[in-house]
Design a protein around this motif. Structure first.
Motif, PDB file in Angstrom:
ATOM      1  N   GLU A   1      -2.544   0.003   1.400  1.00  0.00           N
ATOM      2  CA  GLU A   1      -2.419   0.404  -0.002  1.00  0.00           C
ATOM      3  C   GLU A   1      -3.748   0.162  -0.704  1.00  0.00           C
ATOM      4  N   LEU A   2      -4.161   1.123  -1.510  1.00  0.00           N
ATOM      5  CA  LEU A   2      -5.415   0.994  -2.237  1.00  0.00           C
ATOM      6  C   LEU A   2      -5.271   0.000  -3.381  1.00  0.00           C
ATOM      7  N   THR A   3      -6.354  -0.704  -3.656  1.00  0.00           N
ATOM      8  CA  THR A   3      -6.416  -1.550  -4.845  1.00  0.00           C
ATOM      9  C   THR A   3      -6.665  -0.652  -6.063  1.00  0.00           C
TER      10      THR A   3
ATOM     11  N   LEU B   1     -13.241  10.979  -6.407  1.00  0.00           N
ATOM     12  CA  LEU B   1     -13.473  11.943  -5.326  1.00  0.00           C
ATOM     13  C   LEU B   1     -12.697  13.235  -5.549  1.00  0.00           C
ATOM     14  N   ALA B   2     -11.434  13.097  -5.996  1.00  0.00           N
ATOM     15  CA  ALA B   2     -10.618  14.285  -6.243  1.00  0.00           C
ATOM     16  C   ALA B   2     -11.212  15.131  -7.362  1.00  0.00           C
TER      17      ALA B   2
ATOM     18  N   ILE C   1      -9.030   7.759   2.259  1.00  0.00           N
ATOM     19  CA  ILE C   1      -8.770   7.354   0.873  1.00  0.00           C
ATOM     20  C   ILE C   1      -7.776   8.315   0.224  1.00  0.00           C
ATOM     21  N   TYR C   2      -7.949   9.608   0.485  1.00  0.00           N
ATOM     22  CA  TYR C   2      -7.029  10.597  -0.075  1.00  0.00           C
ATOM     23  C   TYR C   2      -5.601  10.349   0.415  1.00  0.00           C
ATOM     24  N   GLU C   3      -5.439  10.125   1.712  1.00  0.00           N
ATOM     25  CA  GLU C   3      -4.109   9.911   2.264  1.00  0.00           C
ATOM     26  C   GLU C   3      -3.468   8.651   1.688  1.00  0.00           C
ATOM     27  N   LEU C   4      -4.249   7.587   1.534  1.00  0.00           N
ATOM     28  CA  LEU C   4      -3.706   6.336   1.005  1.00  0.00           C
ATOM     29  C   LEU C   4      -3.374   6.459  -0.476  1.00  0.00           C
ATOM     30  N   ALA C   5      -4.141   7.267  -1.207  1.00  0.00           N
ATOM     31  CA  ALA C   5      -3.838   7.486  -2.622  1.00  0.00           C
ATOM     32  C   ALA C   5      -2.568   8.303  -2.784  1.00  0.00           C
ATOM     33  N   SER C   6      -2.345   9.221  -1.856  1.00  0.00           N
ATOM     34  CA  SER C   6      -1.159  10.086  -1.929  1.00  0.00           C
ATOM     35  C   SER C   6       0.102   9.373  -1.481  1.00  0.00           C
TER      36      SER C   6
ATOM     37  N   LYS D   1      -0.498   2.958  11.802  1.00  0.00           N
ATOM     38  CA  LYS D   1      -0.154   3.722  12.995  1.00  0.00           C
ATOM     39  C   LYS D   1       0.061   5.197  12.663  1.00  0.00           C
ATOM     40  N   LYS D   2       0.688   5.454  11.515  1.00  0.00           N
ATOM     41  CA  LYS D   2       0.929   6.834  11.086  1.00  0.00           C
ATOM     42  C   LYS D   2      -0.378   7.542  10.783  1.00  0.00           C
ATOM     43  N   LEU D   3      -1.303   6.817  10.179  1.00  0.00           N
ATOM     44  CA  LEU D   3      -2.613   7.381   9.860  1.00  0.00           C
ATOM     45  C   LEU D   3      -3.362   7.758  11.135  1.00  0.00           C
ATOM     46  N   ILE D   4      -3.273   6.928  12.131  1.00  0.00           N
ATOM     47  CA  ILE D   4      -3.914   7.202  13.427  1.00  0.00           C
ATOM     48  C   ILE D   4      -3.334   8.472  14.043  1.00  0.00           C
TER      49      ILE D   4
END
Length: 312
Positions: A102-104, A114-115, A49-54, A61-64
């Protein structure tokens, strides 16, 4: 070959120190339980979630690759996020086998919560400490990150000194030479005088101080001053232990040589002591010649002083 051979000596001690710290810190952050920060997310889910928010639109694939996740495991997490209304996906035009993530609005809201919770917990952990102790922890953690990422990112920068830099590098040099060579306060007095002369009598275009930075921290420095009669003097070269092996010392010396030539000096000279072996090797490699030696008692030690010279 036995890849599980028992280690002994200092390396084994260092390994055990790191293992002990890992146990301490995972417990300190409450990472041993399934939930992260008393939320409904696991640690891995919270990190995603943090990575997608940033980085909205991050390819799966990049996340993996970056988080070293099993593709099937990530797929299950992403499916859960979609079902919970936290995630939107669309085809990646650059790779048909991947998706853009992408996060909704709800996902962004969860990321912010969370942050905020993470900052509150860290603030509570640091609150019993004074400002200097907190800064020590933050600096140490920054160095851990820098050193462990060094095999991947080994770039440094050189810049002109800023107000406050000279005081910092003098303090570090004093401490390093005291710890490494047993030098006493006489050395601190010497370098304070050198720096005071540099600041008070600075000659633009004829003198300079370079600061090396690595990982956002000061990693070394050097001064070049006008010694008169067409001679420049290289002074107070040092490199931080955490940044050694990157070529910083050589880069600083080469900056002095280039600057001295462009400024029209005929000779570049320096004074050092033979116990400073690493620096001496750099001087020799860059063409400096040993022109004088003398035994002396300074800084609480019997030393062998050396004068080196480079014709420009």
């Amino acid at each position: 070959m036995n890849t599980h051979a028992t280690l002994h000596g200092p390396q084994a001690d260092r390994i055990e120190t790191v293992r002990a710290f890992n146990r301490f810190y995972t417990n300190q952050l409450g990472l041993l339980g399934r939930a992260f920060l008393d939320s409904r997310f696991t640690l891995t889910e919270a990190r995603i979630i943090y990575e997608l928010a940033s980085r909205p639109g991050l390819p799966a694939k990049k996340l993996i690759e970056e988080l070293h996740l099993d593709p099937a495991y990530l797929s299950r997490i992403l499916k859960k996020f979609r079902n919970d209304g936290l995630l939107l996906t669309r085809p990646d035009p650059q790779d048909q086998r991947s998706q853009l993530l992408e996060l909704t609005a709800e996902g962004v809201s969860q990321a912010r919560a969370l942050a905020a919770r993470s900052r509150e917990e860290i603030a509570a952990m640091l609150s019993p400490l004074n400002a200097a102790q907190q800064e020590t922890i933050a600096t140490a953690m920054g160095r851990i990150e820098t050193l462990l990422s060094a095999p991947l990112v080994r770039t440094f920068t050189l810049r002109a000194h800023h107000p406050g830099d000279i005081s910092s590098v003098l303090g570090r040099q004093t401490k390093l030479y005291m710890e490494g060579y047993g030098w006493n306060g006489e050395y601190e007095g010497l370098i304070l005088q050198i720096a005071a002369d540099f600041i008070q009598n600075f000659k633009p275009g004829r003198e300079f101080c370079w600061i090396a930075e690595f990982g956002g921290e000061i990693a070394g420095s050097v001064f070049l001053v006008d010694a008169g009669g067409g001679t420049a003097k290289l002074r107070l070269l040092y490199v931080e232990p955490f940044a050694r092996g990157l070529g910083i010392g050589r880069a600083l010396v080469r900056q002095c040589i280039t600057f001295a030539r462009e400024a029209g000096y005929e000779t570049l000279t320096l004074w050092t002591n033979d116990v400073l072996v690493s620096a001496r090797k750099i001087y020799e490699a860059e063409g400096f010649v040993l022109v004088a030696e003398e035994r002396h008692h300074s800084f609480g030690k019997d030393l062998n002083g050396q004068t080196w010279q480079l014709r420009l």
